[in-house]
Motif scaffolding. Structure first.
Motif, PDB file in Angstrom:
ATOM      1  N   MET A   1     -11.199   7.739  12.178  1.00 23.16           N
ATOM      2  CA  MET A   1     -11.577   7.207  10.886  1.00 23.16           C
ATOM      3  C   MET A   1     -10.346   6.694  10.151  1.00 23.16           C
ATOM      4  SD  MET A   1     -14.441   9.882   9.499  1.00 23.16           S
ATOM      5  CE  MET A   1     -14.636   8.962   8.002  1.00 23.16           C
ATOM      6  N   PHE A   2     -10.592   5.868   9.156  1.00 25.85           N
ATOM      7  CA  PHE A   2      -9.519   5.240   8.398  1.00 25.85           C
ATOM      8  C   PHE A   2      -9.832   5.283   6.910  1.00 25.85           C
ATOM      9  CE2 PHE A   2      -8.025   1.307   6.294  1.00 25.85           C
ATOM     10  CZ  PHE A   2      -6.661   1.499   6.402  1.00 25.85           C
ATOM     11  N   GLN A   3      -8.796   5.566   6.116  1.00 21.39           N
ATOM     12  CA  GLN A   3      -8.897   5.512   4.663  1.00 21.39           C
ATOM     13  C   GLN A   3      -7.700   4.720   4.147  1.00 21.39           C
ATOM     14  OE1 GLN A   3     -11.240   6.848   2.354  1.00 21.39           O
ATOM     15  NE2 GLN A   3     -10.037   5.563   0.988  1.00 21.39           N
ATOM     16  N   TYR A   4      -7.975   3.648   3.409  1.00 21.42           N
ATOM     17  CA  TYR A   4      -6.879   2.859   2.846  1.00 21.42           C
ATOM     18  C   TYR A   4      -6.062   3.735   1.910  1.00 21.42           C
ATOM     19  CZ  TYR A   4      -4.261  -0.699   0.370  1.00 21.42           C
ATOM     20  OH  TYR A   4      -3.246  -1.427  -0.169  1.00 21.42           O
ATOM     21  N   TYR A   5      -4.734   3.649   2.041  1.00 17.99           N
ATOM     22  CA  TYR A   5      -3.837   4.431   1.195  1.00 17.99           C
ATOM     23  C   TYR A   5      -2.544   3.653   0.983  1.00 17.99           C
ATOM     24  CZ  TYR A   5      -0.530   8.034  -0.240  1.00 17.99           C
ATOM     25  OH  TYR A   5       0.426   8.739  -0.914  1.00 17.99           O
ATOM     26  N   ASN A   6      -2.177   3.462  -0.279  1.00 20.69           N
ATOM     27  CA  ASN A   6      -0.922   2.803  -0.612  1.00 20.69           C
ATOM     28  C   ASN A   6      -0.340   3.486  -1.850  1.00 20.69           C
ATOM     29  OD1 ASN A   6       1.267   1.191  -1.051  1.00 20.69           O
ATOM     30  ND2 ASN A   6       0.118  -0.693  -1.370  1.00 20.69           N
ATOM     31  N   ALA A   7       0.650   4.335  -1.625  1.00 18.27           N
ATOM     32  CA  ALA A   7       1.266   5.083  -2.729  1.00 18.27           C
ATOM     33  C   ALA A   7       2.349   4.295  -3.448  1.00 18.27           C
ATOM     34  CB  ALA A   7       1.866   6.382  -2.189  1.00 18.27           C
ATOM     35  N   ASN A   8       2.637   3.082  -2.997  1.00 18.05           N
ATOM     36  CA  ASN A   8       3.676   2.286  -3.643  1.00 18.05           C
ATOM     37  C   ASN A   8       3.342   2.173  -5.130  1.00 18.05           C
ATOM     38  OD1 ASN A   8       4.890  -0.260  -4.725  1.00 18.05           O
ATOM     39  ND2 ASN A   8       5.816  -0.295  -2.686  1.00 18.05           N
ATOM     40  N   PRO A   9       4.246   2.608  -6.011  1.00 21.20           N
ATOM     41  CA  PRO A   9       3.932   2.650  -7.439  1.00 21.20           C
ATOM     42  C   PRO A   9       3.641   1.286  -8.052  1.00 21.20           C
ATOM     43  CG  PRO A   9       6.254   3.140  -7.073  1.00 21.20           C
ATOM     44  CD  PRO A   9       5.604   3.080  -5.729  1.00 21.20           C
ATOM     45  N   LEU A  10       4.079   0.223  -7.396  1.00 17.45           N
ATOM     46  CA  LEU A  10       3.789  -1.126  -7.886  1.00 17.45           C
ATOM     47  C   LEU A  10       2.638  -1.766  -7.117  1.00 17.45           C
ATOM     48  CD1 LEU A  10       7.447  -2.419  -8.409  1.00 17.45           C
ATOM     49  CD2 LEU A  10       5.882  -1.396 -10.075  1.00 17.45           C
ATOM     50  N   GLY A  11       2.027  -0.991  -6.212  1.00 18.77           N
ATOM     51  CA  GLY A  11       0.894  -1.496  -5.435  1.00 18.77           C
ATOM     52  C   GLY A  11       1.290  -2.550  -4.416  1.00 18.77           C
ATOM     53  N   ARG A  12       2.572  -2.652  -4.127  1.00 17.55           N
ATOM     54  CA  ARG A  12       3.051  -3.673  -3.195  1.00 17.55           C
ATOM     55  C   ARG A  12       2.767  -3.248  -1.758  1.00 17.55           C
ATOM     56  NH1 ARG A  12       8.790  -5.750  -4.364  1.00 17.55           N
ATOM     57  NH2 ARG A  12       7.965  -7.333  -2.994  1.00 17.55           N
ATOM     58  N   ASN A  13       2.477  -4.205  -0.926  1.00 12.18           N
ATOM     59  CA  ASN A  13       2.269  -3.965   0.494  1.00 12.18           C
ATOM     60  C   ASN A  13       3.511  -4.462   1.224  1.00 12.18           C
ATOM     61  OD1 ASN A  13       1.134  -3.278   2.901  1.00 12.18           O
ATOM     62  ND2 ASN A  13      -0.415  -4.877   2.891  1.00 12.18           N
ATOM     63  N   VAL A  14       4.530  -3.594   1.281  1.00 16.92           N
ATOM     64  CA  VAL A  14       5.837  -3.943   1.844  1.00 16.92           C
ATOM     65  C   VAL A  14       6.175  -2.966   2.970  1.00 16.92           C
ATOM     66  CG1 VAL A  14       6.674  -5.026  -0.271  1.00 16.92           C
ATOM     67  CG2 VAL A  14       6.996  -2.578   0.053  1.00 16.92           C
ATOM     68  N   ASP A  15       7.325  -3.153   3.595  1.00 24.09           N
ATOM     69  CA  ASP A  15       7.739  -2.312   4.716  1.00 24.09           C
ATOM     70  C   ASP A  15       8.239  -0.949   4.242  1.00 24.09           C
ATOM     71  OD1 ASP A  15       7.115  -4.265   6.569  1.00 24.09           O
ATOM     72  OD2 ASP A  15       9.118  -5.134   6.538  1.00 24.09           O
ATOM     73  N   ASP A  16       7.342  -0.166   3.665  1.00 22.93           N
ATOM     74  CA  ASP A  16       7.695   1.164   3.180  1.00 22.93           C
ATOM     75  C   ASP A  16       6.828   2.245   3.830  1.00 22.93           C
ATOM     76  OD1 ASP A  16       5.289   0.572   1.938  1.00 22.93           O
ATOM     77  OD2 ASP A  16       5.927   1.200  -0.065  1.00 22.93           O
ATOM     78  N   CYS A  17       6.444   2.002   5.096  1.00 24.14           N
ATOM     79  CA  CYS A  17       5.517   2.918   5.767  1.00 24.14           C
ATOM     80  C   CYS A  17       6.053   4.343   5.839  1.00 24.14           C
ATOM     81  CB  CYS A  17       5.117   2.405   7.140  1.00 24.14           C
ATOM     82  SG  CYS A  17       6.470   2.203   8.317  1.00 24.14           S
ATOM     83  N   ALA A  18       7.358   4.518   6.033  1.00 22.06           N
ATOM     84  CA  ALA A  18       7.911   5.872   6.105  1.00 22.06           C
ATOM     85  C   ALA A  18       7.722   6.593   4.773  1.00 22.06           C
ATOM     86  CB  ALA A  18       9.389   5.825   6.484  1.00 22.06           C
ATOM     87  N   VAL A  19       7.986   5.903   3.696  1.00 23.72           N
ATOM     88  CA  VAL A  19       7.837   6.510   2.366  1.00 23.72           C
ATOM     89  C   VAL A  19       6.368   6.829   2.112  1.00 23.72           C
ATOM     90  CG1 VAL A  19       8.278   6.243  -0.102  1.00 23.72           C
ATOM     91  CG2 VAL A  19       9.845   5.221   1.555  1.00 23.72           C
ATOM     92  N   ARG A  20       5.489   5.872   2.392  1.00 20.39           N
ATOM     93  CA  ARG A  20       4.048   6.094   2.170  1.00 20.39           C
ATOM     94  C   ARG A  20       3.521   7.263   2.992  1.00 20.39           C
ATOM     95  NH1 ARG A  20       3.496   0.682   3.508  1.00 20.39           N
ATOM     96  NH2 ARG A  20       2.220   1.341   5.271  1.00 20.39           N
ATOM     97  N   ALA A  21       3.819   7.262   4.291  1.00 25.61           N
ATOM     98  CA  ALA A  21       3.272   8.289   5.190  1.00 25.61           C
ATOM     99  C   ALA A  21       3.795   9.678   4.830  1.00 25.61           C
ATOM    100  CB  ALA A  21       3.603   7.946   6.634  1.00 25.61           C
ATOM    101  N   ILE A  22       5.099   9.794   4.624  1.00 28.45           N
ATOM    102  CA  ILE A  22       5.681  11.099   4.303  1.00 28.45           C
ATOM    103  C   ILE A  22       5.210  11.569   2.933  1.00 28.45           C
ATOM    104  CG2 ILE A  22       7.848  12.324   3.868  1.00 28.45           C
ATOM    105  CD1 ILE A  22       9.070  10.465   6.103  1.00 28.45           C
ATOM    106  N   SER A  23       5.069  10.647   1.993  1.00 28.84           N
ATOM    107  CA  SER A  23       4.544  10.972   0.671  1.00 28.84           C
ATOM    108  C   SER A  23       3.140  11.571   0.781  1.00 28.84           C
ATOM    109  CB  SER A  23       4.519   9.710  -0.197  1.00 28.84           C
ATOM    110  OG  SER A  23       3.789   9.916  -1.375  1.00 28.84           O
ATOM    111  N   LYS A  24       2.289  10.928   1.538  1.00 30.56           N
ATOM    112  CA  LYS A  24       0.907  11.409   1.716  1.00 30.56           C
ATOM    113  C   LYS A  24       0.889  12.767   2.408  1.00 30.56           C
ATOM    114  CE  LYS A  24      -3.611  11.164   1.786  1.00 30.56           C
ATOM    115  NZ  LYS A  24      -4.354  11.372   0.534  1.00 30.56           N
ATOM    116  N   ALA A  25       1.667  12.903   3.472  1.00 26.81           N
ATOM    117  CA  ALA A  25       1.651  14.133   4.261  1.00 26.81           C
ATOM    118  C   ALA A  25       2.186  15.342   3.495  1.00 26.81           C
ATOM    119  CB  ALA A  25       2.450  13.937   5.542  1.00 26.81           C
TER     120      ALA A  25
END
Length: 120
Positions: A1-25
């Motif tokens: 399953m998939f759930q859209y998740y973007n923790a970037n505080p400016l809502g940007r879709n940029v190359d910050d996957c490490a920050v997003r993933a570790i933030s969520k986890a």
């Protein structure tokens, strides 16, 4: 399953996957996670966008779940239906899986896993 998740505080879709993933986890904010990764990278003398850096960072903090590199896709991992919170590295990406749900800005279902780390 998939759930859209973007923790970037400016809502940007940029190359910050490490920050997003570790933030969520870890349940930490994007900002706090970015600062921690930046400080760790500074101490190691490497940029935190490099996969070598990410794997070193994760191995120091979380349990490594041994899988043969490049054999299983993210879908294969999700199909294992493992409970808990996981950080999954793959070529040029890292994602977070919680109780078999992938949280990310896209669903990298066919990407081959390099490492899986159990966070909780």
């Amino acid at each position: 399953m998939f759930q859209y998740y973007n923790a970037n505080p400016l809502g940007r879709n940029v190359d910050d996957c490490a920050v997003r993933a570790i933030s969520k986890a870890t349940g930490k904010s994007w900002d706090k996670t970015y600062i921690e990764l930046s400080e760790y990278a500074r101490m190691k003398g490497i940029t935190f966008s490099e996969i070598q850096f990410i794997n070193e960072y994760l191995k120091e903090r979380f349990q490594d779940f041994s899988l043969p590199k490049g054999v299983y896709t993210l879908q294969d991992f999700i199909d294992l239906d493992l409970a808990g919170t996981w950080l999954i590295t793959m070529p040029n990406h890292i994602t977070c899986v919680i109780n078999s749900v992938c949280y990310d800005t896209f669903y990298p279902i066919d990407k081959y896993i390099w490492c899986a780390y159990k966070v909780k």
